[in-house]
Design a protein around this motif. Structure first.
Motif, PDB file in Angstrom:
ATOM      1  N   GLU A  87       0.835  -1.194   0.000  1.00  0.00           N
ATOM      2  CA  GLU A  87       0.000   0.000   0.000  1.00  0.00           C
ATOM      3  C   GLU A  87       0.878   1.256   0.000  1.00  0.00           C
ATOM      4  N   PHE A  88       2.006   1.219   0.712  1.00  0.00           N
ATOM      5  CA  PHE A  88       2.982   2.299   0.610  1.00  0.00           C
ATOM      6  C   PHE A  88       3.483   2.408  -0.832  1.00  0.00           C
ATOM      7  N   ALA A  89       3.853   1.267  -1.419  1.00  0.00           N
ATOM      8  CA  ALA A  89       4.379   1.257  -2.783  1.00  0.00           C
ATOM      9  C   ALA A  89       3.354   1.784  -3.774  1.00  0.00           C
ATOM     10  N   TYR A  90       2.091   1.465  -3.562  1.00  0.00           N
ATOM     11  CA  TYR A  90       1.052   1.899  -4.489  1.00  0.00           C
ATOM     12  C   TYR A  90       0.810   3.405  -4.388  1.00  0.00           C
ATOM     13  N   VAL A  91       0.973   3.978  -3.202  1.00  0.00           N
ATOM     14  CA  VAL A  91       0.915   5.438  -3.097  1.00  0.00           C
ATOM     15  C   VAL A  91       2.097   6.045  -3.851  1.00  0.00           C
ATOM     16  N   ALA A  92       3.271   5.463  -3.676  1.00  0.00           N
ATOM     17  CA  ALA A  92       4.457   5.955  -4.384  1.00  0.00           C
ATOM     18  C   ALA A  92       4.258   5.900  -5.894  1.00  0.00           C
ATOM     19  N   ALA A  93       3.598   4.848  -6.387  1.00  0.00           N
ATOM     20  CA  ALA A  93       3.408   4.662  -7.822  1.00  0.00           C
ATOM     21  C   ALA A  93       2.181   5.391  -8.359  1.00  0.00           C
ATOM     22  N   GLY A  94       1.390   6.030  -7.478  1.00  0.00           N
ATOM     23  CA  GLY A  94       0.209   6.742  -7.909  1.00  0.00           C
ATOM     24  C   GLY A  94      -1.025   5.881  -8.058  1.00  0.00           C
ATOM     25  N   ARG A  95      -0.947   4.630  -7.616  1.00  0.00           N
ATOM     26  CA  ARG A  95      -2.108   3.744  -7.694  1.00  0.00           C
ATOM     27  C   ARG A  95      -3.095   4.029  -6.567  1.00  0.00           C
ATOM     28  N   LEU A  96      -2.592   4.527  -5.450  1.00  0.00           N
ATOM     29  CA  LEU A  96      -3.397   5.037  -4.346  1.00  0.00           C
ATOM     30  C   LEU A  96      -2.951   6.471  -4.082  1.00  0.00           C
ATOM     31  N   ASP A  97      -3.818   7.228  -3.422  1.00  0.00           N
ATOM     32  CA  ASP A  97      -3.475   8.607  -3.091  1.00  0.00           C
ATOM     33  C   ASP A  97      -3.155   8.783  -1.610  1.00  0.00           C
ATOM     34  N   ALA A  98      -3.602   7.847  -0.788  1.00  0.00           N
ATOM     35  CA  ALA A  98      -3.341   7.907   0.650  1.00  0.00           C
ATOM     36  C   ALA A  98      -3.502   6.507   1.229  1.00  0.00           C
ATOM     37  N   TYR A  99      -3.002   6.346   2.444  1.00  0.00           N
ATOM     38  CA  TYR A  99      -3.130   5.068   3.143  1.00  0.00           C
ATOM     39  C   TYR A  99      -3.235   5.349   4.633  1.00  0.00           C
ATOM     40  N   ILE A 100      -4.195   4.705   5.285  1.00  0.00           N
ATOM     41  CA  ILE A 100      -4.443   4.891   6.713  1.00  0.00           C
ATOM     42  C   ILE A 100      -4.430   3.525   7.392  1.00  0.00           C
TER      43      ILE A 100
END
Length: 266
Positions: free
Chosen positions: A193-206
């Motif tokens: 989920e961290f990686a997906y925020v880095a790649a722009g696949r997610l915008d945030a993670y909680i």
């Protein structure tokens, strides 16, 4: 002077070796045990991979310290020196049940400063990696710096189970956030989920509670790209303790923190 490039090369090589050990286990019957609760799983492969990394690090960098999820590393009270923070298999439940959506995660810090971050999606063969001040890459593809996004157009990684299982949390606090974003996702693997925020696949993670090995590598990737990493109160993370986690693109982090998360007793 520390040669971070050489350390990065070695770490990547070891990750690929470890990944092959994991892939070879897919056809085996695993010895599955529980730790803190029935959903906190560990297998002999988790332990084997952590010991693999520790052996490599001890032989090549005897002065470095190690924190590992399975407890084979060092017991540390300070972040002085060079510390490898390792999760041999982040997303063990996914590994056991699905044989996908899990990752090897390694963050390397010097005196509390993140120097190298590595997250490897074993099944998809996606290696997210960064050396401080040298950008972030997914395999050989450079990732763009994170840009602001509207809340209404954002997708947030969030696992609803801890909202219902933790009596300290009023679900009404997060309900407006869930309603106002474009969508939510849960992958069962914090590193990804961290990686997906880095790649722009997610915008945030909680997440309500993660250990250092869950967030050490991802923190380096997100901050290298201009994202913001804090706990749910907006405070810096402690590399030696469990923390709540809130990561987001710039601007979005401030909006969610001050309009939604500030209401919670985290």
């Amino acid at each position: 002077m520390t040669n971070w490039s050489d350390i990065d090369i070695n770490a990547k090589c070891w990750i690929k070796e470890a990944a092959q050990i994991i892939k070879n286990s897919f056809s085996q019957t695993l010895d599955i045990q529980t730790k803190s609760n029935r959903n906190d799983l560990v297998t002999e492969i988790d332990k084997k991979i952590e010991q693999f990394f520790i052996g490599k690090i001890r032989r090549n960098y005897p002065g470095h310290k190690i924190i590992g999820e399975e407890g084979f590393g060092d017991s540390l009270e300070t972040t002085a020196g060079i510390i490898w923070i390792i999760d041999p298999i982040d997303g063990t439940m996914n590994f056991v049940h699905m044989q996908r959506n899990f990752a090897i995660s390694i963050g390397i810090y010097e005196n509390g400063v993140g120097m190298i971050g590595l997250i490897y999606d074993v099944v998809r063969d996606e290696l997210y990696h960064a050396i401080k001040d040298n950008g972030v890459y997914m395999n050989n593809l450079p990732l763009n710096r994170l840009e602001e996004v509207k809340l209404s157009e954002s997708i947030i990684g969030m696992n609803a189970s801890w909202v219902t299982e933790n009596k300290r949390i009023d679900p009404a606090i997060l309900a407006p956030l869930v309603k106002n974003v474009r969508g939510t996702r849960s992958y069962g693997c914090a590193a990804l989920e961290f990686a997906y925020v880095a790649a722009g696949r997610l915008d945030a993670y909680i997440s309500l509670r993660l250990s250092p090995w869950d967030f050490a590598a991802g923190k380096i990737l997100i901050e290298e790209l201009g994202g913001v990493v804090t706990d749910l109160r907006g405070k810096p993370l402690n590399l030696l303790e469990q923390c709540s986690i809130f990561i987001a693109k710039p601007g979005l982090h401030h909006e969610i923190l001050h309009n939604y998360l500030h209401k919670g007793d985290w």
